[in-house]
Design an enzyme around this catalytic site. Structure first.
Site, PDB file in Angstrom:
ATOM      1  N   LYS A  26       0.833  -1.198   0.000  1.00 42.78           N
ATOM      2  CA  LYS A  26       0.000   0.000   0.000  1.00 42.78           C
ATOM      3  C   LYS A  26       0.873   1.255   0.000  1.00 42.78           C
ATOM      4  O   LYS A  26       0.667   2.168  -0.810  1.00 42.78           O
ATOM      5  CB  LYS A  26      -0.924  -0.016   1.226  1.00 42.78           C
ATOM      6  CG  LYS A  26      -1.970   1.079   1.207  1.00 42.78           C
ATOM      7  CD  LYS A  26      -2.738   1.135   2.516  1.00 42.78           C
ATOM      8  CE  LYS A  26      -3.776   0.063   2.642  1.00 42.78           C
ATOM      9  NZ  LYS A  26      -5.066   0.433   2.040  1.00 42.78           N
ATOM     10  N   ARG A  96      -3.211   2.765   8.696  1.00 39.48           N
ATOM     11  CA  ARG A  96      -3.499   1.461   8.077  1.00 39.48           C
ATOM     12  C   ARG A  96      -2.243   0.617   7.973  1.00 39.48           C
ATOM     13  O   ARG A  96      -1.163   1.140   7.719  1.00 39.48           O
ATOM     14  CB  ARG A  96      -4.017   1.642   6.646  1.00 39.48           C
ATOM     15  CG  ARG A  96      -5.313   2.380   6.515  1.00 39.48           C
ATOM     16  CD  ARG A  96      -5.590   2.586   5.031  1.00 39.48           C
ATOM     17  NE  ARG A  96      -6.605   3.585   4.809  1.00 39.48           N
ATOM     18  CZ  ARG A  96      -7.882   3.306   4.520  1.00 39.48           C
ATOM     19  NH1 ARG A  96      -8.278   2.065   4.423  1.00 39.48           N
ATOM     20  NH2 ARG A  96      -8.734   4.268   4.342  1.00 39.48           N
ATOM     21  N   GLY A 105      -7.463  -7.918   4.893  1.00 38.76           N
ATOM     22  CA  GLY A 105      -8.287  -7.964   6.104  1.00 38.76           C
ATOM     23  C   GLY A 105      -7.646  -8.651   7.298  1.00 38.76           C
ATOM     24  O   GLY A 105      -8.287  -8.820   8.329  1.00 38.76           O
ATOM     25  N   ARG A 352      -3.399  -1.508  -6.626  1.00 34.79           N
ATOM     26  CA  ARG A 352      -2.602  -2.741  -6.547  1.00 34.79           C
ATOM     27  C   ARG A 352      -3.035  -3.648  -7.694  1.00 34.79           C
ATOM     28  O   ARG A 352      -4.100  -3.435  -8.290  1.00 34.79           O
ATOM     29  CB  ARG A 352      -2.802  -3.457  -5.214  1.00 34.79           C
ATOM     30  CG  ARG A 352      -4.236  -3.845  -4.987  1.00 34.79           C
ATOM     31  CD  ARG A 352      -4.440  -4.503  -3.638  1.00 34.79           C
ATOM     32  NE  ARG A 352      -5.868  -4.636  -3.371  1.00 34.79           N
ATOM     33  CZ  ARG A 352      -6.391  -4.935  -2.208  1.00 34.79           C
ATOM     34  NH1 ARG A 352      -5.618  -5.142  -1.171  1.00 34.79           N
ATOM     35  NH2 ARG A 352      -7.686  -5.048  -2.058  1.00 34.79           N
ATOM     36  N   HIS A 468      -2.239 -44.678  -2.805  1.00 39.32           N
ATOM     37  CA  HIS A 468      -2.568 -45.326  -4.065  1.00 39.32           C
ATOM     38  C   HIS A 468      -3.678 -44.583  -4.792  1.00 39.32           C
ATOM     39  O   HIS A 468      -3.574 -44.240  -5.974  1.00 39.32           O
ATOM     40  CB  HIS A 468      -2.970 -46.776  -3.792  1.00 39.32           C
ATOM     41  CG  HIS A 468      -3.349 -47.532  -5.026  1.00 39.32           C
ATOM     42  ND1 HIS A 468      -4.650 -47.665  -5.433  1.00 39.32           N
ATOM     43  CD2 HIS A 468      -2.589 -48.139  -5.954  1.00 39.32           C
ATOM     44  CE1 HIS A 468      -4.676 -48.352  -6.567  1.00 39.32           C
ATOM     45  NE2 HIS A 468      -3.434 -48.654  -6.899  1.00 39.32           N
ATOM     46  N   GLU A 758      15.726 -43.286  -4.985  1.00 39.73           N
ATOM     47  CA  GLU A 758      14.626 -43.139  -4.024  1.00 39.73           C
ATOM     48  C   GLU A 758      14.999 -43.656  -2.642  1.00 39.73           C
ATOM     49  O   GLU A 758      14.139 -43.849  -1.790  1.00 39.73           O
ATOM     50  CB  GLU A 758      13.336 -43.777  -4.556  1.00 39.73           C
ATOM     51  CG  GLU A 758      13.489 -45.108  -5.200  1.00 39.73           C
ATOM     52  CD  GLU A 758      12.221 -45.585  -5.935  1.00 39.73           C
ATOM     53  OE1 GLU A 758      11.154 -44.970  -5.823  1.00 39.73           O
ATOM     54  OE2 GLU A 758      12.334 -46.629  -6.602  1.00 39.73           O
ATOM     55  N   THR A 780      10.788 -39.163  -5.758  1.00 36.51           N
ATOM     56  CA  THR A 780      10.723 -38.387  -4.515  1.00 36.51           C
ATOM     57  C   THR A 780       9.598 -38.812  -3.580  1.00 36.51           C
ATOM     58  O   THR A 780       9.563 -38.376  -2.444  1.00 36.51           O
ATOM     59  CB  THR A 780      10.613 -36.879  -4.839  1.00 36.51           C
ATOM     60  OG1 THR A 780       9.648 -36.717  -5.881  1.00 36.51           O
ATOM     61  CG2 THR A 780      11.948 -36.328  -5.285  1.00 36.51           C
ATOM     62  N   CYS A 844      10.404 -38.008 -11.025  1.00 31.26           N
ATOM     63  CA  CYS A 844       9.119 -38.599 -11.414  1.00 31.26           C
ATOM     64  C   CYS A 844       8.207 -38.830 -10.218  1.00 31.26           C
ATOM     65  O   CYS A 844       7.134 -39.386 -10.346  1.00 31.26           O
ATOM     66  CB  CYS A 844       9.329 -39.893 -12.190  1.00 31.26           C
ATOM     67  SG  CYS A 844      10.081 -41.191 -11.210  1.00 31.26           S
TER      68      CYS A 844
HETATM   69  C1  PEP Z   1       8.537 -42.482  -6.226  1.00 31.38           C
HETATM   70  O1  PEP Z   1       8.814 -43.224  -5.305  1.00 31.38           O
HETATM   71  O2  PEP Z   1       8.686 -41.268  -6.192  1.00 31.38           O
HETATM   72  C2  PEP Z   1       7.982 -43.039  -7.475  1.00 31.38           C
HETATM   73  C3  PEP Z   1       7.767 -42.269  -8.510  1.00 31.38           C
HETATM   74  O3  PEP Z   1       7.640 -44.348  -7.468  1.00 31.38           O
HETATM   75  P1  PEP Z   1       6.299 -44.937  -6.817  1.00 31.38           P
HETATM   76  O4  PEP Z   1       5.449 -43.757  -6.463  1.00 31.38           O
HETATM   77  O5  PEP Z   1       5.708 -45.791  -7.848  1.00 31.38           O
HETATM   78  O6  PEP Z   1       6.839 -45.663  -5.657  1.00 31.38           O
HETATM   79 MG    MG Z   2       8.984 -45.354  -5.664  1.00 31.57          MG
END
Ligand code: PEP
Ligand code: MG
Length: 893
Positions: A26, A96, A105, A352, A468, A758, A780, A844
């Site tokens: 502001k 303010r 707010g 803004r 899952h 992993e 990851t 991944c």
């Molecule tokens: C992971 O572990 O990050 C991975 C991509 O494999 P998954 O989720 O199938 O274990």
């Molecule tokens: Mg995995």
């Protein structure tokens, strides 16, 4: 000496918009507007440093601050011809908050400061309106009593209600000067009674206490929560803006309003706003009176009879419109402005960047590029990547009221309605009859995959963001809510039980995977429309980014969807998902339950053509692009029958004694399967499984290549490696099969063999593992699980508590833990590349679709991110922003 105060007004300012960190949003924008010569009431901004000094000094105003404020007030007095606390022409102030990031707010404000029993008379005299003066005084006492003195605002509201009732007035009736004066005396009386002190009459005392209160409001509970949720650092502090009051409530030639320089819901280039005649700014915000449209166009669109500002005050409106245009050009973005008209004179109180829908954001960004106001890179950085979700899935019509009956984690975006089913079998049966279903489970397992596939939406009462259900639903682009802990599934009676309700199988519900809500019944949806603006912005983003974006896809449908969203390959194909379809589970079970290698090989021979045809289809869809196929990862018992009924069925099919089958199933039981016989450990125990998969991959690649003429870039990935020797062993199997298939077909086979990283050990020993691996893909999900020692399937039962108690801010399964898991990624990337400069690096895990994590991936120099199909556009945009930020940082911009 530290400078605590920056003045503005009279066409000049000591600060600028660029001083955002020091002056808050502001303050910085008030300074900018003042320096542009716009009509801004004069004032001063106390810096965020002063706020930090206030806290570090034990809640005392820092030394030198008061003197600077007094100098600033003297300047305001000179510019306005008024005097602070003066018995003639009193100067009133607004105080303010204004932090670096907008926190609407969350913090406090005091208006009309400087009024007391004496100045109220002078104000009434000045304005020629005693009613206005006493109303202003009571507003001031009410705000000050609440914000500064800590008396609940309801105490004042109750008094006002009682007084109106006593006088026989309606709620809407304004009071006379004498009546307001009486309310003021009642307010002062309640303060004296409740707080044991008088309402302060000295304007300077009022001011110092108000400044301290606004500083303190930085740390009130709602502000702290807001910052935590929006990742705003707690150590920024707030600035305080002290500004000369102007009044929109001085009769019919006065008004106050808010406006957007473009339509915030569609992005159309037309001024859009509302105002109230004879009102203070807070009245618009409070929504007590219904505002009128600013423009004639808006009035007609709203079908309103009430005149627009354009009609009522044409000259003032013309000035306002010109200022809006100038501000938009100056800032290069749609602005959200606040203004007041005091007896025909226009004053700008705030500007803004305006909040907007995703659709509007895209249109505005693209239009501004076309208008030559901003660059393509600026446009890319204007869009919040997660907001693209709104465009990719049907979403609940924002105009309807929601009846939320349960909530959990928003695991997969979009919304869908359908009748409740509790088993995958019921889902399939209902779908076969053309009915839409919502699959509700305690949690899902790979065996539910066929039901998940046909469901419109999925809800589980357990599990976290990498459970899952969450992972599979995201992959399929199906709306999903997980961990809805307030709900209970009663499987026996086929009922969903929540607080105060039960729903039976067949009843209709709506799952909103974007908000995590479960709603009763069917609700209207808005369909996605990937308009031209979206396409153009994504094209620019693709040009700007360095990392490529792949997808996690296991099925042809996933792969096709991902390609249509712009995926540049598959970064993870989880082959296990292919074994659950149709009759395959049966063959898979035979393979697992076989007593010896010969039995296993016989079943694998039957699985081979199925895998080969799956891969051929996948490779054909992805022709010319890289595809990473991962060898079987999960513990084998996931594929096995569980209930007595299923065991009998399988035993019958396998011509086996049920007792013998039960013993074999029990033998495969593991106490901690996530850390058990899974990943590359399976390929080492049963190399014939890896051999079959490698053969299916190579034969499919050859078949797809001859069909499309463009071979895929094949990458075979070994999961859960911790030791180089594990990778050496499995890679030797793969290489041997490649040589065999090459000899059989007479064609060379090109492929890369790599590993997932992993496990912490793999990250630390990356330099050694890289001697064998051609690529690393950071898994990851597991790396977070194994680094924290937190089960990814059980995390949802305590992570929310950790967040509530401030032990962690973000769920590390959603947004990468930079300090721990991130450090391991950094180490692995550096060590791996030291051994092999050409080592390909990707991610991944679920974090591959999370914009904050993607920024980290850019920083570490990964080659690609891989995410579920529906997050591909988000990742493309986030990767572009990360690259632009990195370039700008590098060039010191
Ligand atoms: C992971 O572990 O990050 C991975 C991509 O494999 P998954 O989720 O199938 O274990
Ligand atoms: Mg995995």
């Amino acid at each position: 000496m530290t400078k605590w105060v920056y003045r503005f007004g009279g066409g000049q300012a000591e600060g600028r918009a660029a001083d955002l960190a020091l002056l808050g949003g502001k303050g910085a924008n008030l300074a900018e507007m003042a320096s542009l010569g716009l009509p801004v009431p004069p004032g001063l901004t106390i810096t965020t440093d002063a706020c930090l000094g206030y806290f570090s000094g034990g809640k005392c105003l820092p030394e030198g601050l008061q003197a600077e404020v007094l100098e600033g007030i003297a300047a305001m007095e000179a510019l306005t011809g008024r005097s602070f606390g003066g018995s003639a022409h009193p100067l009133l102030l607004s105080v303010r908050s204004g932090a670096r990031a907008s926190m609407p707010g969350m913090m406090d404000t005091v208006l009309n400061l400087g009024l007391n029993d004496e100045t109220v008379q002078a104000l009434g005299h000045d304005a020629g309106d005693a009613r206005f003066a006493w109303d202003s005084y009571r507003r001031f006492i009410q705000m000050y009593g609440d914000v500064v003195m800590g008396l609940d605002h309801e105490v004042f509201e109750d008094i006002l209600e009682d007084e109106k009732a006593r006088l026989g007035h309606d709620y809407d009736t304004d009071l006379s000067a004498v009546e307001w004066q009486h309310v003021v005396s009642l307010y002062k009386q309640v303060i004296a009674e409740e707080l044991d002190e008088d309402f302060p009459q000295d304007p300077h005392v009022q001011l110092w206490r108000a400044i301290a209160a606004v500083f303190s409001s930085w740390n009130n509970a709602r502000a702290v929560t807001y910052r935590t949720l929006h990742r705003i650092p707690h150590d920024w502090g707030t600035a305080v803006n002290v500004q000369a009051m102007v009044f929109g409530n001085l009769g019919s030639s006065s008004a106050t309003g808010v406006a957007f320089t473009r339509n915030p819901s569609t992005g159309e280039k037309s001024l859009y706003g509302e105002f109230l005649i004879n009102a203070q700014g807070e009245d618009v915000v409070a929504g007590i009176r219904t505002p009128q449209s600013l423009t004639e166009e808006g009035r007609l669109a709203a079908g309103s009879e009430r005149p627009s500002l354009e009609k009522l005050m044409p000259a003032t409106f013309a000035e306002f419109r010109a200022i809006c245009t100038a501000l938009e050009t100056h800032y290069g973005d749609m602005q959200d402005v606040e203004f007041t008209v005091e007896r025909g004179k226009l004053w700008m109180l705030q500007t803004r960047a305006g909040k907007r829908t995703t659709r509007a954001a895209l249109k505005i960004a693209v239009d501004l590029v076309d208008e030559g106001v901003i660059t393509e890179e600026d446009a890319i950085c204007r869009i919040e990547p997660p907001s693209l979700d709104q465009l990719l899935h049907p979403t609940i019509d924002p105009g309807i009221a929601r009846t939320v009956i349960g909530s959990g984690l928003p695991a997969s975006p979009g919304a869908a309605s359908g009748e409740i089913v509790f088993t995958a079998e019921d889902a399939v049966a209902a779908e076969a009859e053309g009915r839409k279903v919502v699959l509700i489970r305690i949690e899902t397992s790979p065996e539910d995959i066929h039901g998940m596939h046909v469901a419109e939406a999925i809800l589980t009462t357990r599990g976290g963001m990498t459970s899952h259900a969450a992972v599979v639903a995201r992959g399929m682009g199906i709306p999903c809510v997980v961990g809805a802990g307030g709900l209970r599934v009663d499987m026996r009676n086929e009922m969903l039980i929540g607080p105060g309700f039960t729903l039976k199988r067949g009843e209709i519900v709506t799952v909103d995977g974007s908000s995590g809500h479960l709603l009763k019944g069917e609700v209207p949806m808005v369909q996605p429309e990937l308009s031209g603006d979206f396409g153009r912005l994504m094209e620019w983003a693709d040009r700007a980014r360095r990392m490529t974006v792949r997808t996690n896809a296991d099925t042809p449908a996933d792969a096709r969807a991902a390609r249509s969203f712009g995926a540049e390959g598959i970064g993870l194909c989880r082959t296990e998902h292919m074994f659950f379809e149709g009759g395959r589970i049966q063959v898979m079970r035979e393979m697992i339950l076989a007593e010896d290698e010969a039995g296993r090989r016989a079943a694998l021979d039957r699985l081979l053509p199925m895998q080969r045809s799956d891969f051929t289809e996948l490779f054909t869809i992805m022709s010319g692009l890289p595809v990473t196929i991962r060898l079987l990862d999960p513990p084998l018992h996931e594929f096995l029958p569980k209930s007595q009924e299923e065991i009998l069925e399988v035993a019958l099919a396998m011509e086996m004694e049920p007792g013998q089958l039960t013993r074999r199933v029990e033998a495969l039981h593991e106490f901690n399967p996530m850390l058990g016989h899974r990943g590359c450990r399976l390929a080492i125990s049963y190399p014939e499984i890896a051999e079959m998969q490698a053969r299916a991959i190579f034969e499919a690649a050859a078949a797809a290549a001859s069909e499309t003429g463009a071979p895929v870039e094949l990458e075979i990935m070994v999961p859960l490696v911790g030791l180089r020797a594990e990778l050496d062993y499995v890679k030797a199997c793969i290489d041997k099969v490649a040589a065999d298939v090459s000899a059989e077909t007479g064609r060379p086979i090109g492929y890369l063999a790599g590993t997932m990283i992993e496990l912490p050990r793999a990250a630390i020993r990356a330099h050694v593992i890289a001697e064998t691996a051609d690529f690393f893909s950071f898994g990851t999900n597991d790396l977070t699980q194994t680094t924290f020692g937190i089960s990814r399937d059980d995390a949802a039962s305590f992570i929310p508590t950790y967040q509530r108690k401030g032990i962690i801010v973000h769920d590390p399964f959603i947004s990468l833990d930079f300090d721990g898991v991130g450090e391991l990624i950094r180490i692995a990337a550096e060590r791996g590349r030291k051994t092999k400069a050409s080592l390909k690096l990707g991610i991944c895990g679920e974090h591959g679709g999370d914009p904050t994590s993607i920024r980290f991936c850019e920083e570490v120099g990964l080659d690609y991110v891989s995410c579920s199909p529906f997050r591909v556009p988000i990742a493309r945009l986030a990767a572009a922003q990360a690259a632009i930020e990195a370039r700008r940082r590098g060039s010191g911009q």
